[in-house]
Design an enzyme around this catalytic site. Sequence first.
Site, PDB file in Angstrom:
ATOM      1  N   TRP A 158     -28.614  53.559  16.174  1.00 54.27           N
ATOM      2  CA  TRP A 158     -28.937  54.739  16.991  1.00 54.27           C
ATOM      3  C   TRP A 158     -27.991  54.694  18.196  1.00 54.27           C
ATOM      4  O   TRP A 158     -27.953  53.686  18.918  1.00 54.27           O
ATOM      5  CB  TRP A 158     -30.398  54.615  17.416  1.00 54.27           C
ATOM      6  CG  TRP A 158     -30.926  55.682  18.312  1.00 54.27           C
ATOM      7  CD1 TRP A 158     -30.863  57.028  18.120  1.00 54.27           C
ATOM      8  CD2 TRP A 158     -31.652  55.477  19.540  1.00 54.27           C
ATOM      9  NE1 TRP A 158     -31.503  57.678  19.147  1.00 54.27           N
ATOM     10  CE2 TRP A 158     -31.988  56.751  20.033  1.00 54.27           C
ATOM     11  CE3 TRP A 158     -32.047  54.360  20.264  1.00 54.27           C
ATOM     12  CZ2 TRP A 158     -32.698  56.932  21.214  1.00 54.27           C
ATOM     13  CZ3 TRP A 158     -32.747  54.528  21.431  1.00 54.27           C
ATOM     14  CH2 TRP A 158     -33.077  55.810  21.900  1.00 54.27           C
ATOM     15  N   ASP A 240     -36.938  47.856  17.888  1.00 61.31           N
ATOM     16  CA  ASP A 240     -37.061  49.270  18.201  1.00 61.31           C
ATOM     17  C   ASP A 240     -37.964  49.865  17.120  1.00 61.31           C
ATOM     18  O   ASP A 240     -37.616  49.851  15.930  1.00 61.31           O
ATOM     19  CB  ASP A 240     -35.669  49.913  18.177  1.00 61.31           C
ATOM     20  CG  ASP A 240     -35.681  51.301  18.785  1.00 61.31           C
ATOM     21  OD1 ASP A 240     -36.781  51.833  19.017  1.00 61.31           O
ATOM     22  OD2 ASP A 240     -34.588  51.853  19.021  1.00 61.31           O
ATOM     23  N   LYS A 278     -41.974  60.609  16.790  1.00 65.14           N
ATOM     24  CA  LYS A 278     -41.898  61.074  15.398  1.00 65.14           C
ATOM     25  C   LYS A 278     -43.268  61.014  14.723  1.00 65.14           C
ATOM     26  O   LYS A 278     -43.647  61.933  14.013  1.00 65.14           O
ATOM     27  CB  LYS A 278     -40.911  60.217  14.598  1.00 65.14           C
ATOM     28  CG  LYS A 278     -39.645  59.852  15.335  1.00 65.14           C
ATOM     29  CD  LYS A 278     -38.597  60.937  15.324  1.00 65.14           C
ATOM     30  CE  LYS A 278     -37.569  60.624  16.394  1.00 65.14           C
ATOM     31  NZ  LYS A 278     -36.259  61.147  16.165  1.00 65.14           N
TER      32      LYS A 278
END
Length: 434
Positions: A158, A240, A278
Amino acid sequence: MGSISDSSIKGGNPKDSLFFNLPSTPADEPFAVNGAYIQDTDPQKVNLGIGVYRTANGSPWPLRVVADAEKQLHQASDVNRHEYLTIQGDKKFLKLAANLVFEFENPENTSLASGESEDKDRVVSIQTVSGTGANRLGAELLARHIRPGCVWIPDPTWGNHHTIWDLAGVERKNYPYYDNNLKKFDFEGTIRTLSESANKNDIVILHACAHNPTGADPTKEQWKSIAELCQAKGLIPFFDLAYQGFASGNLEQDAWSIRHFFNFTPRLEFCVAQSFSKNFGLYGQRVGALHVVNSTGCTETSQKLLANLCHLVRGEYSMAPRGGSEIVRTVLGNRKLKSKWFEDLMTMSGRILEMRKALYDELIRLQTPGGWSHILTQIGMFTYVGLSEKQVHEIRSRHHIYMLKSGRISISGLNESNVKYVAQGIDDVVRTVH
Ligand SMILES: Cc1ncc(COP(=O)(O)O)c(C=O)c1O
């Protein structure tokens, strides 16, 4: 009031400003691609760039359970609803958030040896400005107080990991994450690089599940080896966790890696940056938490950790926002709403699986040159579809299909109406652009 001609004059001599010599900054690619997509007036345009869930009609989806929780909160009309939170955040929310990651309340969690501190005492949690804020706060804590030699960042990753650790002033090094030929996690490359080159107290960024951008995750056996390596070399894992429940529809499966590291003996110390963007569809609400796991669970260490985290937060933004975390707390704290959330997670992860299959089937039907099975085996919102930068450029200019230049596509941008068109676009550039 200035006249029109006055306002068209764009300021004075730029060199007169203190800020004239500011460095130029790189554009954030997903948001830049999204901006270009919005500008495009072609009726067939397709957005596979930005990492957000979209329905079969291509619309955003406020989760049903979120709408229920909002209704409940609205009806309760609590007079405190706009008061400050504590600097740490909403403690009930934090307890529920930590339990989602570590599952302290499962009676089968038997890792406790007698005389040892309780598992949950090993975790210090603080509410953050979503997953990005959790990554940033963790980076700041480690940079200031542990002073790691460097941070090992997966290549690719990311994009914001680079910005975050750059801003924290920690040297960044890459470990090779993705095997482009085999289209899977490069386990050997990762182990080799970290074994040969990482040093005690270096940080290692790990995507807990649904690796962004590749969708390729380590297997359980590979996670076990990574945990052993971190322990043997004294590395500090930094997880993460942006897709728990969203990736597979199963909260336990998506947090398996973290729970394994948590239960590892001898104990590991690590961070978890948790996002609710999300899995709750609360992108703009900025809901998240940072969990810092220490090996002892002793009160003195936990208090110091929390005090230092609060100090950093107070100096940055005082505390995280409360609107979104109240929604998450309401859902996670209510058995009925929680099971409705599981259904919503299944809806989202299920639709993504269907679209993976639809894209794969269409590429096979078209006999598009190359192997495509990775579209089925990769997990989560993203797939490295396997196009070169040149092909990505061409698919955008010829077909108005938008994706990141690495060839990362967001599967949730696909639907029944556009998946054939996208497959044809891929087929075209694979056959004609070399
Ligand atoms: C790997 C990863 N980490 C963290 C985030 C953080 O997202 P947010 O700040 O919206 O929670 C994202 C979002 O795309 C992500 O993909």
